[in-house]
Design an enzyme around this catalytic site. Structure first.
Site, mmCIF file in Angstrom:
data_model
loop_
_atom_site.group_PDB
_atom_site.id
_atom_site.type_symbol
_atom_site.label_atom_id
_atom_site.label_comp_id
_atom_site.label_asym_id
_atom_site.label_seq_id
_atom_site.Cartn_x
_atom_site.Cartn_y
_atom_site.Cartn_z
ATOM 1 C CG ASP A 179 6.380 20.018 10.413
ATOM 2 O OD1 ASP A 179 5.617 19.195 10.682
ATOM 3 O OD2 ASP A 179 7.497 20.343 11.367
ATOM 4 C CG LEU A 180 9.418 17.512 8.920
ATOM 5 C CD1 LEU A 180 9.534 16.095 9.350
ATOM 6 C CD2 LEU A 180 10.379 18.703 9.164
ATOM 7 C CB CYS A 238 -5.316 9.752 10.919
ATOM 8 S SG CYS A 238 -3.676 9.025 11.563
ATOM 9 N NE ARG A 295 -2.723 12.471 7.976
ATOM 10 C CZ ARG A 295 -1.572 12.442 7.574
ATOM 11 N NH1 ARG A 295 -0.986 11.397 7.020
ATOM 12 N NH2 ARG A 295 -0.784 13.575 7.345
ATOM 13 C CB ILE A 302 6.839 6.357 14.885
ATOM 14 C CG1 ILE A 302 8.255 5.573 14.763
ATOM 15 C CG2 ILE A 302 6.541 7.118 13.623
ATOM 16 C CD1 ILE A 302 9.411 6.280 14.213
ATOM 17 C CG ASP A 304 2.934 1.299 9.609
ATOM 18 O OD1 ASP A 304 3.210 1.510 8.572
ATOM 19 O OD2 ASP A 304 2.645 2.213 10.454
ATOM 20 N NE ARG A 321 0.363 10.378 10.489
ATOM 21 C CZ ARG A 321 -0.137 9.216 9.682
ATOM 22 N NH1 ARG A 321 -1.137 8.638 10.001
ATOM 23 N NH2 ARG A 321 0.699 8.877 8.553
ATOM 24 N N PRO A 322 1.348 16.193 11.567
ATOM 25 C CG PRO A 322 3.375 16.644 12.523
ATOM 26 C CD PRO A 322 2.177 15.835 12.844
ATOM 27 C CE LYS A 350 -1.737 1.627 4.132
ATOM 28 N NZ LYS A 350 -1.398 2.962 4.333
ATOM 29 C CG ASN A 351 2.226 2.451 3.420
ATOM 30 O OD1 ASN A 351 1.073 2.837 3.390
ATOM 31 N ND2 ASN A 351 2.575 2.332 4.714
ATOM 32 N NE ARG A 406 -6.633 4.180 5.645
ATOM 33 C CZ ARG A 406 -5.721 4.546 6.148
ATOM 34 N NH1 ARG A 406 -5.834 4.410 7.522
ATOM 35 N NH2 ARG A 406 -4.523 4.589 5.938
HETATM 36 C C1 EPZ Z 1 4.059 6.561 6.468
HETATM 37 O O1 EPZ Z 1 3.177 7.688 6.998
HETATM 38 C C2 EPZ Z 1 3.255 5.515 6.263
HETATM 39 N N1 EPZ Z 1 1.920 5.984 5.472
HETATM 40 C C3 EPZ Z 1 2.824 5.134 7.677
HETATM 41 O O2 EPZ Z 1 1.837 3.934 7.432
HETATM 42 C C4 EPZ Z 1 3.721 4.609 8.773
HETATM 43 O O3 EPZ Z 1 3.395 4.286 9.863
HETATM 44 C C5 EPZ Z 1 4.828 5.933 8.741
HETATM 45 O O4 EPZ Z 1 5.252 6.396 7.421
HETATM 46 C C6 EPZ Z 1 6.018 5.749 9.556
HETATM 47 O O5 EPZ Z 1 6.723 4.579 8.829
HETATM 48 C C7 EPZ Z 1 2.054 5.933 4.250
HETATM 49 O O6 EPZ Z 1 3.171 5.659 3.666
HETATM 50 C C8 EPZ Z 1 0.962 6.129 3.417
HETATM 51 P P1 EPZ Z 1 6.121 10.061 8.649
HETATM 52 P P2 EPZ Z 1 3.877 9.298 7.073
HETATM 53 O O7 EPZ Z 1 6.045 11.445 7.795
HETATM 54 O O8 EPZ Z 1 4.551 9.610 5.898
HETATM 55 C C9 EPZ Z 1 6.293 13.173 12.036
HETATM 56 C C10 EPZ Z 1 0.083 2.561 7.834
HETATM 57 O O9 EPZ Z 1 -0.333 1.932 8.791
HETATM 58 N N2 EPZ Z 1 6.115 14.125 10.965
HETATM 59 O O10 EPZ Z 1 7.379 9.092 8.546
HETATM 60 O O11 EPZ Z 1 2.865 10.226 7.330
HETATM 61 C C11 EPZ Z 1 5.187 12.517 12.296
HETATM 62 O O12 EPZ Z 1 4.148 13.010 13.293
HETATM 63 C C12 EPZ Z 1 0.203 4.003 7.833
HETATM 64 O O13 EPZ Z 1 0.219 1.936 6.471
HETATM 65 C C13 EPZ Z 1 6.437 15.652 11.374
HETATM 66 O O14 EPZ Z 1 6.569 15.991 12.528
HETATM 67 O O15 EPZ Z 1 4.757 9.037 8.426
HETATM 68 C C14 EPZ Z 1 5.702 11.039 12.859
HETATM 69 O O16 EPZ Z 1 5.732 11.307 14.119
HETATM 70 C C15 EPZ Z 1 0.484 4.525 9.260
HETATM 71 N N3 EPZ Z 1 5.913 16.636 10.426
HETATM 72 C C16 EPZ Z 1 7.256 10.926 12.102
HETATM 73 O O17 EPZ Z 1 7.241 12.176 11.832
HETATM 74 C C17 EPZ Z 1 5.851 16.183 8.971
HETATM 75 O O18 EPZ Z 1 5.590 16.895 8.206
HETATM 76 C C18 EPZ Z 1 7.008 9.843 11.274
HETATM 77 O O19 EPZ Z 1 5.881 10.193 10.302
HETATM 78 C C19 EPZ Z 1 5.798 14.966 8.702
HETATM 79 C C20 EPZ Z 1 6.042 13.829 9.788
#
Ligand code: EPZ
Length: 417
Positions: free
Chosen positions: A124-125, A116, A92, A327, A305, A121-122, A22-23, A397
């Site tokens: 900002d990055l 979610c 999202r 995380i 996950d 789920r910010p 999926k991802n 999903r």
């Molecule tokens: C991806 O989400 C995956 N989703 C998630 O899978 C997975 O849990 C996550 O990566 C971590 O591996 C998809 O790929 C569609 P992140 P993502 O940005 O990209 C913080 C599932 O069950 N952060 O790596 O949203 C954030 O809050 C889903 O399949 C910021 O602070 O995750 C988190 O603490 C759930 N600012 C950390 O980084 C930002 O702009 C990692 O999040 C972005 C993220």
């Protein structure tokens, strides 16, 4: 409202094929916008999130045909650069379209992706990366408006590795003049899969799967095909199902090195693992015992996950296993439902202490999120009696044909409308 009715106590035995990731397929569907031609994606799972992404692509003016595990996207005639709220709220992670739309159109308008079940789920990055490239972004009034007369190659250093932000930066960088160097990038295998796809449409990109990714901007126009990598989290979930049911199964179409942390944990728990080139055998017919702390970390650390399914597999392992979720802020929501099944779990902030119990009991439970819902099903396989799992929209999903797959290897599981 559908439920999954699971009668526990059946030992799983047989072979399961792992479906596409999926991802990986979601960002690649977004990246197909860059091709300005036809992209054929093979090994695409049939998931609610994939259907949401198809709706977005069609809204943008792309043609999309899906049959079985093949999706054909033609983005040549793309006409729009906005994603309205009703489409954003379906998924999202649609924010992953931002970088590709901006690269293709020079503008992008999305409604702000909300939080979610896992927390705020910010994004900002994501914004930081695009602003570094020269995009003007206003994120107010619940929407994100991006514009860029030109995008310039630059250095982007993420303070923390973010999967989505890394993906958005990679896709936007394809339209930058010059070279973009992304450091402290996320290293997940799905990002390597995106690089594989981008190279087939002529993008010069290197380093995906490491913390430094380099992208050369340039004109793109291509027709291509791509075969999506297997879903490592589905693989981890299937293995957890075997462990919870004292089963003995083999999973195929998997890349074992993508889930080494999970197979190591299951092996330490007392499961006997056999690792092949594209398959994993697990024999969990013996007694399971608690393992050293499971700390979730960015790849190649233990995947967040896989924390809920593995926790469910550890509920009857003798001793105490400590989980530390580093995380997401709110990834223990499934624990309340596991406690109702008779689990012994104590939580304090990011820490969850799971002490093995001799029995779990089937009761009606509600899925709280995608992987939490899967964890309830894992626990139900090892519980006495009937567990009715509701909230299936979460599970649908991310798992394609979940109940059929488990029933095919002996689980007593049926979807009841
Ligand atoms: C991806 O989400 C995956 N989703 C998630 O899978 C997975 O849990 C996550 O990566 C971590 O591996 C998809 O790929 C569609 P992140 P993502 O940005 O990209 C913080 C599932 O069950 N952060 O790596 O949203 C954030 O809050 C889903 O399949 C910021 O602070 O995750 C988190 O603490 C759930 N600012 C950390 O980084 C930002 O702009 C990692 O999040 C972005 C993220």
């Amino acid at each position: 409202m559908s439920i999954l009715r699971i009668t526990g106590g059946r030992r799983l035995e047989g072979t399961l094929r792992v479906h596409g990731a999926k991802n990986s397929v979601l960002p690649i569907m977004a990246a197909s916008i860059l091709a300005r031609g036809e992209t054929i994606i093979h090994n695409c799972p049939d998931l609610a999130d994939v259907n949401a992404a198809i709706k977005i692509l069609r809204h943008l003016g792309c043609s999309v045909d899906k049959s079985n595990d093949r999706v054909i996207i033609n983005s040549a005639q793309m006409t729009r650069s906005d994603i309205p709220h009703e489409l954003m709220k379906e998924m999202r992670s649609s924010v992953i379209f931002l970088g590709a739309i901006l690269a293709r159109c020079g503008t992008a308008a999305l409604s702000m992706p909300g939080g979610c079940e896992l927390g705020p789920r910010p994004v900002d990055l994501h914004m930081m990366a695009l602003r570094e490239m020269g995009a003007k972004i206003t994120d107010e009034g619940g929407s994100i408006l991006c514009a860029a007369n030109e995008l310039l190659g630059c250095r982007i250093n993420f303070p923390i590795p973010s999967v989505g932000a890394t993906e958005n930066a990679m896709l936007a960088a394809t339209a930058c003049q010059g070279t973009t160097i992304i450091t402290n990038a996320a290293c997940e295998p799905e990002i390597w899969d995106i690089q594989r796809y981008l190279r087939t449409i002529g993008v010069k990109v290197t380093g995906a799967g490491t913390s430094t990714i380099i992208v050369e901007g340039g004109e793109i126009s291509a027709n291509t095909e791509h075969h999506v990598i297997p879903d490592r989290i589905v693989a981890a979930t299937y293995l957890s199902c075997a462990a919870a049911s004292s089963g003995k199964i083999e999973i195929t179409n998997v890349i074992p090195r993508h889930i080494t942390t999970v197979t190591n944990a299951l092996s330490e728990m007392g499961c006997r693992l056999k690792i092949y080139e594209d398959a994993i055998g697990i024999d969990a017919t013996g007694k399971l015992t608690a393992i050293k702390p499971v700390i979730t970390r960015p790849y190649p650390g233990f995947p967040t996950d896989a924390q809920p399914p593995l926790m469910a597999a550890s509920l009857k392992a003798s001793g105490t296993t400590v989980f530390i979720e580093s995380i997401f802020e709110n990834r223990y929501r499934h624990i309340g439902e596991l406690l109702r099944m008779g689990a012994d779990i104590k939580t304090e902030g990011k820490v969850a202490m799971v002490t093995g119990v001799s029995k779990l009991f089937g009761v009606p439970v509600e899925s709280t999120d995608l992987r939490g819902g899967a964890a309830l099903c894992v626990a139900a396989l090892g519980a006495e009696g009937i567990t009715d799992v509701s909230g299936l929209h979460h599970i649908d999903r991310g798992y394609d044909g979940f109940e059929a797959a488990l029933a095919a290897i002996g689980a007593d599981i049926v979807r009841v409308d």
